[in-house]
Write an enzyme that holds these catalytic residues in place. Structure first.
Site, PDB file in Angstrom:
ATOM      1  N   ARG A 162     -29.770   8.853 -12.107  1.00 36.77           N
ATOM      2  CA  ARG A 162     -30.682   9.899 -11.655  1.00 36.77           C
ATOM      3  C   ARG A 162     -31.982   9.217 -11.234  1.00 36.77           C
ATOM      4  O   ARG A 162     -32.332   8.146 -11.732  1.00 36.77           O
ATOM      5  CB  ARG A 162     -30.960  10.907 -12.766  1.00 36.77           C
ATOM      6  CG  ARG A 162     -29.721  11.633 -13.285  1.00 36.77           C
ATOM      7  CD  ARG A 162     -30.084  12.553 -14.440  1.00 36.77           C
ATOM      8  NE  ARG A 162     -28.923  13.290 -14.951  1.00 36.77           N
ATOM      9  CZ  ARG A 162     -28.155  12.873 -15.945  1.00 36.77           C
ATOM     10  NH1 ARG A 162     -28.427  11.721 -16.558  1.00 36.77           N
ATOM     11  NH2 ARG A 162     -27.119  13.593 -16.354  1.00 36.77           N
ATOM     12  N   LYS A 191     -30.951  12.580 -19.685  1.00 37.40           N
ATOM     13  CA  LYS A 191     -31.590  13.832 -20.086  1.00 37.40           C
ATOM     14  C   LYS A 191     -31.747  13.879 -21.601  1.00 37.40           C
ATOM     15  O   LYS A 191     -30.810  13.551 -22.341  1.00 37.40           O
ATOM     16  CB  LYS A 191     -30.764  15.027 -19.604  1.00 37.40           C
ATOM     17  CG  LYS A 191     -30.754  15.186 -18.090  1.00 37.40           C
ATOM     18  CD  LYS A 191     -29.998  16.431 -17.675  1.00 37.40           C
ATOM     19  CE  LYS A 191     -30.060  16.639 -16.160  1.00 37.40           C
ATOM     20  NZ  LYS A 191     -29.327  17.863 -15.746  1.00 37.40           N
ATOM     21  N   HIS A 257     -29.829  12.200  -5.176  1.00 37.56           N
ATOM     22  CA  HIS A 257     -28.663  12.815  -5.809  1.00 37.56           C
ATOM     23  C   HIS A 257     -27.421  12.681  -4.936  1.00 37.56           C
ATOM     24  O   HIS A 257     -26.301  12.654  -5.451  1.00 37.56           O
ATOM     25  CB  HIS A 257     -28.936  14.286  -6.132  1.00 37.56           C
ATOM     26  CG  HIS A 257     -28.345  14.711  -7.439  1.00 37.56           C
ATOM     27  ND1 HIS A 257     -28.819  14.276  -8.661  1.00 37.56           N
ATOM     28  CD2 HIS A 257     -27.293  15.515  -7.732  1.00 37.56           C
ATOM     29  CE1 HIS A 257     -28.101  14.796  -9.629  1.00 37.56           C
ATOM     30  NE2 HIS A 257     -27.163  15.549  -9.096  1.00 37.56           N
ATOM     31  N   ARG A 260     -26.050   9.491  -5.907  1.00 40.06           N
ATOM     32  CA  ARG A 260     -25.378   9.654  -7.197  1.00 40.06           C
ATOM     33  C   ARG A 260     -23.977  10.238  -6.994  1.00 40.06           C
ATOM     34  O   ARG A 260     -22.995   9.780  -7.593  1.00 40.06           O
ATOM     35  CB  ARG A 260     -26.222  10.558  -8.091  1.00 40.06           C
ATOM     36  CG  ARG A 260     -25.642  10.847  -9.472  1.00 40.06           C
ATOM     37  CD  ARG A 260     -26.721  11.534 -10.312  1.00 40.06           C
ATOM     38  NE  ARG A 260     -26.188  12.230 -11.474  1.00 40.06           N
ATOM     39  CZ  ARG A 260     -25.921  11.654 -12.646  1.00 40.06           C
ATOM     40  NH1 ARG A 260     -26.109  10.353 -12.801  1.00 40.06           N
ATOM     41  NH2 ARG A 260     -25.468  12.366 -13.661  1.00 40.06           N
ATOM     42  N   HIS A 283     -22.877  12.531 -18.014  1.00 39.23           N
ATOM     43  CA  HIS A 283     -22.674  13.974 -18.135  1.00 39.23           C
ATOM     44  C   HIS A 283     -22.326  14.328 -19.581  1.00 39.23           C
ATOM     45  O   HIS A 283     -21.533  13.637 -20.221  1.00 39.23           O
ATOM     46  CB  HIS A 283     -21.531  14.446 -17.225  1.00 39.23           C
ATOM     47  CG  HIS A 283     -21.892  14.427 -15.775  1.00 39.23           C
ATOM     48  ND1 HIS A 283     -20.958  14.347 -14.762  1.00 39.23           N
ATOM     49  CD2 HIS A 283     -23.095  14.489 -15.154  1.00 39.23           C
ATOM     50  CE1 HIS A 283     -21.566  14.357 -13.595  1.00 39.23           C
ATOM     51  NE2 HIS A 283     -22.857  14.439 -13.805  1.00 39.23           N
ATOM     52  N   TYR A 292     -15.863  16.212  -9.008  1.00 36.38           N
ATOM     53  CA  TYR A 292     -15.497  15.047  -8.208  1.00 36.38           C
ATOM     54  C   TYR A 292     -13.987  14.887  -8.086  1.00 36.38           C
ATOM     55  O   TYR A 292     -13.507  14.197  -7.188  1.00 36.38           O
ATOM     56  CB  TYR A 292     -16.118  13.784  -8.814  1.00 36.38           C
ATOM     57  CG  TYR A 292     -17.619  13.861  -8.891  1.00 36.38           C
ATOM     58  CD1 TYR A 292     -18.398  13.892  -7.731  1.00 36.38           C
ATOM     59  CD2 TYR A 292     -18.282  13.927 -10.114  1.00 36.38           C
ATOM     60  CE1 TYR A 292     -19.775  13.988  -7.788  1.00 36.38           C
ATOM     61  CE2 TYR A 292     -19.663  14.020 -10.176  1.00 36.38           C
ATOM     62  CZ  TYR A 292     -20.403  14.050  -9.015  1.00 36.38           C
ATOM     63  OH  TYR A 292     -21.768  14.155  -9.074  1.00 36.38           O
TER      64      TYR A 292
END
Length: 328
Positions: A162, A191, A257, A260, A283, A292
């Protein structure tokens, strides 16, 4: 006006204490929540013709919240996804008050009853290998600035980081230059500060080693031409500038992104399993990574379509479909 009635003290506790210490929300989430109320409070103040510091909890009615959400879409041109993000912040605030003051439980229920608007997830935008290589070829690696920009682009493509993870990367987070057969790694902080490690390609290790030469362990890895750490907006501008130099990317919006997504899609096409990609990207839920998997299905469907369009015999088509099923 008592503190339990005035909106201000509740909002201070919510933004400065609850989401920071109790919830430990990510920095970008906290900023999003603050931005929501930076927009909401002046809107309510204008509607009620009442100073912001005199607003009470009961002034924030569900009717006004709905008007505010409509204003975001119609007046500010925001998408349904942005509208829902703002609503999520307001709901969290209502839940915070309702769980601490029984007198506001009914008000909390009215706010939380506001429905999110159904929105379609945007298609996953990603670059082909040729397009990504063309992006990487844009920086002039004969100059110091060009080498730094190339290192940043290559790192984003290698790790799928990110933009916040790249800008916060410190020299101490790199484990490179290992001549004993160990793997070169980058420790990313995702995150909520959740750490993960990503392997580095030999080329990435080489350019990063040159980039951090002479730096202390607490220095940022990626710095601008002014010698200051890259900001997220600086990364966005760099990628936009490089994309503008690639003819194939004309009229396409390329962001960090998108790179990414490109990393994830190339991993899928290389046959990497979805759980590994989930860990690679950081994730929390594999359901996020499953988008994906559709890329691989699309590629397989295109393979069947091309085979049919080329006039292959029924036996050949059956063999292709059987091979694709076996690889699923």
């Amino acid at each position: 006006m008592p503190d339990l009635v005035t909106l201000g003290p509740w909002l201070r506790r919510f933004l400065c204490e609850y989401i920071v210490t109790e919830r430990n929300l990510a920095r970008n989430t906290r900023s999003s929540y603050r931005d929501t109320f930076s927009l909401l409070l002046p809107f309510v103040s204008r509607k009620l013709r009442k100073p912001v510091d005199r607003l009470a909890v009961c002034d924030l009615t569900s009717r006004l919240v709905l008007q505010f959400l409509a204003h975001l879409e119609e007046g500010r041109g925001c998408s349904a996804r942005t509208r829902n993000q703002r609503l999520a912040a307001i709901r969290a605030f209502a839940r915070f008050i309702g769980s601490r003051d029984p007198a506001h439980v009914e008000w909390c229920g009215h706010i939380r009853a506001i429905a999110s608007k159904k929105s379609m997830s945007p298609p996953v935008g990603w670059l082909t290998r040729a397009e990504m290589e063309a992006m990487l070829a844009v920086p002039d690696r004969k100059t110091r600035r060009g080498r730094s920009e190339y290192a940043l682009l290559l790192f984003l493509y290698n790790t799928g980081a990110r933009v916040s993870e790249a800008t916060q990367l410190k020299v101490r987070d790199l484990r490179i230059g290992r001549g004993n057969g160990g793997h070169d790694l980058a420790a990313l902080h995702g995150k909520g500060g959740k750490p993960r490690q990503c392997p580095l390609w030999p080329e990435t290790e080489r350019v990063l080693a040159d980039e951090i030469l002479g730096r202390s362990v607490d220095d940022a890895v990626f710095v601008s031409r002014l010698g200051t750490p890259f900001t997220r907006f600086g990364v966005y501008r760099l990628i936009e500038r490089c994309a503008a130099r690639v003819p194939e990317l004309t009229d396409r919006t390329i962001t960090p992104h998108v790179i990414r997504h490109t990393t994830a899609c190339h991993l899928v096409l290389a046959g990497v399993d979805i759980n590994t990609i989930r860990a690679w990207l950081g994730h929390v839920s594999i359901s996020t990574t499953n988008i994906y998997a559709e890329i691989d299905l699309t590629q397989k469907a295109n393979g069947v379509r091309v085979t049919i369009e080329n006039g292959a015999s029924p036996a050949t088509i059956a063999a292709v479909i059987g091979a694709l099923k076996a690889g699923s």
